[in-house]
Design a protein around this motif. Structure first.
Motif, short mmCIF file in Angstrom:
data_model
loop_
_atom_site.label_atom_id
_atom_site.label_comp_id
_atom_site.label_asym_id
_atom_site.label_seq_id
_atom_site.Cartn_x
_atom_site.Cartn_y
_atom_site.Cartn_z
N LYS A 128 -40.47 3.74 25.27
CA LYS A 128 -39.91 2.43 25.02
C LYS A 128 -40.74 1.28 26.17
N THR A 129 -40.99 -0.15 25.80
CA THR A 129 -41.40 -1.19 26.31
C THR A 129 -40.47 -2.58 26.51
N ASP A 130 -40.66 -3.60 26.66
CA ASP A 130 -39.45 -4.46 26.45
C ASP A 130 -39.94 -5.19 25.50
N ASP A 131 -40.67 -5.03 24.53
CA ASP A 131 -40.18 -6.32 23.59
C ASP A 131 -40.66 -4.59 22.22
N GLY A 132 -40.16 -3.91 22.08
CA GLY A 132 -41.11 -2.19 21.52
C GLY A 132 -41.23 -1.22 22.03
N TRP A 133 -42.57 -0.80 21.68
CA TRP A 133 -42.56 1.06 21.32
C TRP A 133 -44.41 1.19 21.48
N VAL A 134 -44.54 1.73 22.22
CA VAL A 134 -45.72 2.74 22.76
C VAL A 134 -46.08 3.75 22.39
N LEU A 135 -46.21 4.54 20.98
CA LEU A 135 -46.62 5.57 20.85
C LEU A 135 -48.27 6.09 20.70
N ASN A 136 -48.10 7.90 20.80
CA ASN A 136 -48.88 8.09 21.34
C ASN A 136 -49.45 9.67 20.59
N GLY A 137 -50.08 10.03 19.93
CA GLY A 137 -50.45 11.59 19.17
C GLY A 137 -51.49 11.69 18.23
N THR A 138 -50.94 12.64 17.68
CA THR A 138 -52.16 12.68 16.12
C THR A 138 -50.95 13.76 15.51
N LYS A 139 -50.99 13.23 14.15
CA LYS A 139 -50.12 13.74 13.25
C LYS A 139 -51.56 14.51 11.83
N ARG A 140 -51.73 15.82 11.61
CA ARG A 140 -52.11 16.56 10.69
C ARG A 140 -51.91 16.83 9.53
N ALA B 274 -55.35 13.58 6.07
CA ALA B 274 -56.07 13.37 7.22
C ALA B 274 -55.30 13.48 8.29
N ASP B 275 -56.57 13.28 9.60
CA ASP B 275 -55.48 13.32 10.85
C ASP B 275 -54.94 11.88 10.46
N ILE B 276 -53.05 11.15 11.30
CA ILE B 276 -53.29 9.44 11.59
C ILE B 276 -53.54 9.85 12.84
N ILE B 277 -54.90 9.14 13.76
CA ILE B 277 -54.74 9.29 15.67
C ILE B 277 -53.77 8.22 15.84
N LEU B 278 -53.04 8.14 17.13
CA LEU B 278 -52.33 6.74 17.53
C LEU B 278 -52.78 6.85 18.82
N SER C 141 -55.64 5.08 14.07
CA SER C 141 -56.70 5.34 12.83
C SER C 141 -56.69 6.44 12.85
N VAL C 142 -57.41 6.94 11.03
CA VAL C 142 -57.33 7.89 9.87
C VAL C 142 -58.53 8.71 10.32
N GLY C 143 -58.23 10.36 10.44
CA GLY C 143 -59.75 11.06 10.85
C GLY C 143 -60.21 10.74 8.92
N LYS C 144 -61.45 11.90 9.19
CA LYS C 144 -62.11 11.92 8.00
C LYS C 144 -61.46 13.17 7.54
N SER C 145 -61.56 12.70 5.77
CA SER C 145 -60.73 13.63 4.60
C SER C 145 -61.12 15.20 4.83
N VAL D 192 -48.61 2.77 4.86
CA VAL D 192 -47.04 2.30 5.92
C VAL D 192 -46.92 3.85 5.90
N ALA D 193 -47.17 4.81 7.48
CA ALA D 193 -46.71 5.96 7.30
C ALA D 193 -45.41 6.21 8.45
N LEU D 194 -44.44 6.75 8.08
CA LEU D 194 -43.38 7.35 9.22
C LEU D 194 -43.40 8.18 9.49
N ILE D 195 -44.07 8.02 10.89
CA ILE D 195 -44.13 8.76 11.27
C ILE D 195 -43.25 9.26 13.14
N MET D 196 -43.21 10.82 12.91
CA MET D 196 -41.74 11.59 14.03
C MET D 196 -42.09 11.12 15.43
N ALA D 197 -41.96 10.86 16.14
CA ALA D 197 -42.67 11.00 17.62
C ALA D 197 -40.65 11.40 18.58
N ARG D 198 -41.59 11.91 19.78
CA ARG D 198 -40.61 12.50 20.73
C ARG D 198 -40.07 11.26 22.11
#
Length: 391
Positions: A146-158, A215-219, A199-203, A168-174
C-alpha cells in the motif's frame, strides 16, 4: 442457495448454437493448419469471434453481453471446442475467469468500466500461477504494498494464457506477509498491461495447443491506483479467483468433452476408410471395442456436463461437482485421444494426420485449472469435512 439464472431466451440460444456449429465446421476447422504453422489465430478470425459476441457470452446484457447461464455457456464452449483448443482459450479467460471474478467481486464502478470492454473483445489474462506457486497460494511471492495513492506490485506470473495479447490482467498478489486463514493474505488487482513496469516474457513453446499463447507476466514496481483493488477490499482476491475457477473447471470439462467427440469422429472416419486384410478396419471387433468404449466415456461426460451446469444455474454450490466433472472429462479425453491414435495405427504417430495433434493437445486438460491430483484432494477434503460435520 443463491438465485437461479434463467439465461438467454431458449429459442434464441438454439439458433445461436446452430450458427456456431456451422461456423466451427466451415470456418474454424479449415483454418487449423494455418494456425498450427503460425502458432497464432489470424486477427480476422478473432474479429469475427468478437462480432459473434463470443467474448461476452455470460456477461449481463446491460454490459453488452449475451447473458447466458452456465448451461448455455458450457454448451457453447463444448461446440467451440470441436475445433482446435486455441479458439476456446482466447475467449474463455475473458468469460470464465476475468468476467466471473469481476461479476462475483467487483465494485459497481469496476463492473461498469470493465465488463463492456471485455465483452466487446478486449483480451484479458488471469494471473494466479507463479514460478514457485501454482496450486499452493501459501507459496505466492507476488506482493502488493500500500502507498498513499494506491498499490505497488512486484512479482512474476507464469504460464499466463493470452499474456502477449492481453490489454488487462487480473493479478493475484500478497497483501499480507503472513499466511492468513481462508487465503486472506491474497488480494486481486485489475492491472492494465501497458502500465509502466509491466512486461511480458517471450511466448513459451508447448507440447500442443498451437495458437494458444502463454508467457510470463513480470511486474516491477508497478503502481496501480486504489480502485484497481478488486471489490475495494483486501483479502478477498483468492476467494474471487476460486469462485471463477468453478466456471473455469466447467469450461475445461466442456472443452475436453467437445474435443474427445472430435477425436472419436476422426477415428470412426479413419476406421471406415482404412483397409487391412481386404476390408475396412472398422469391421474388426477390437477396433469396434475402442470406438464403443470412447462413445461410452463421452456420453458419461456429457451427462455430468448437463447435471453440474443445471445445478449451478439452480444456485447450488457446485465446487465439488465442478471439480469431479473436470477430472472425469479431462481423464476421459486422454483415453479417447489415445484410442484415436491406436485406431490410426502407425499413421497416428505422424504429424501429417490429426490423431497425433489431438493426443498432444488433450494432455494439458488434466493439468490446468487444477490438476487431477489437486482436485481429487479437494473433493476428498470436502467429503471428509461433510462427514465430520454430520457425525
Amino acid at each position: 442457495m443463491t438465485t437461479s439464472h434463467p439465461g438467454m431466451d431458449a429459442e434464441t440460444f438454439e439458433q445461436f448454437l446452430e450458427q456456431l456449429n456451422r461456423y466451427v465446421r466451415e470456418r474454424l476447422i479449415p483454418a487449423e493448419r494455418e494456425i498450427i504453422e503460425n502458432d497464432e489465430i489470424p486477427e480476422e478470425i478473432v474479429q469475427e469471434m468478437r462480432d459473434m459476441g463470443l467474448f461476452g457470452l455470460t456477461m449481463p446484457e446491460e454490459f453488452g453481453g449475451a447473458g447466458m447461464n452456465v448451461s448455455q455457456y458450457a454448451r457453447t464452449i463444448h461446440a467451440i471446442s470441436y475445433a482446435m483448443p486455441a479458439f476456446r482459450s482466447i475467449v474463455s479467460i475473458n468469460i470464465g475467469m476475468f468476467c466471473s471474478a469481476l461479476k462475483n467481486g467487483g465494485t459497481a464502478a469496476q463492473k461498469a468500466e470493465w465488463l463492456p470492454r471485455v465483452a466487446a473483445g478486449e483480451i484479458a489474462a488471469f494471473g494466479l500461477t507463479e514460478p514457485g506457486a501454482g496450486s499452493d497460494s501459501a507459496g505466492m511471492q507476488t506482493t502488493a504494498v500500500k502507498t498513499d495513492d494506491g498499490w505497488v506490485l512486484n512479482g512474476t506470473k507464469r504460464y499466463i494464457t493470452n499474456a502477449p495479447y492481453a490489454k488487462v490482467a487480473l493479478i493475484m498478489a500478497r497483501t499480507s506477509k503472513e499466511n492468513l486463514p481462508k487465503n486472506a493474505h491474497v488480494s486481486a488487482f485489475i492491472v492494465l498491461m501497458d502500465t509502466p513496469g509491466v512486461s511480458v516474457g517471450k511466448s513459451d513453446k508447448k507440447m500442443g495447443q498451437a495458437g494458444s499463447t502463454i508467457a510470463d507476466i513480470i511486474l516491477e514496481d508497478v503502481h496501480v491506483p486504489d480502485d484497481a483493488l478488486l471489490g475495494g477490499e483486501t483479502g478477498k482476491g483468492f476467494v474471487y479467483a476460486m469462485k471463477s475457477l468453478d466456471n473455469g473447471r466447467i469450461s475445461v470439462g466442456s472443452a475436453a468433452t467437445g474435443y474427445a467427440r472430435r477425436a472419436l469422429d476422426s477415428a470412426v472416419r479413419y476406421a471406415t476408410e482404412r483397409k487391412a486384410f481386404g476390408e475396412p478396419i472398422a469391421n474388426f471387433q477390437l477396433i469396434q471395442q475402442m470406438l464403443a468404449q470412447s462413445e461410452i466415456d463421452i456420453y458419461a461426460a456429457e451427462c455430468m456436463l448437463e447435471d453440474v451446469t443445471r445445478r449451478a444455474d439452480a444456485g447450488e454450490n457446485v465446487l465439488r461437482k465442478a471439480a469431479a466433472f473436470k477430472v472425469f472429462a479431462s481423464e476421459m479425453c486422454g483415453r479417447v485421444v489415445d484410442a484415436c491414435v491406436q485406431v490410426y495405427g502407425g499413421a497416428g504417430y505422424l504429424a501429417e494426420y490429426d490423431a497425433e495433434r489431438f493426443f498432444r493437445d488433450a494432455r494439458i486438460y488434466r493439468i490446468y485449472e487444477g490438476t487431477t491430483q489437486i482436485l481429487q484432494l479437494q473433493i476428498a477434503k470436502h467429503m471428509l469435512r461433510e462427514f465430520h460435520a454430520n457425525a
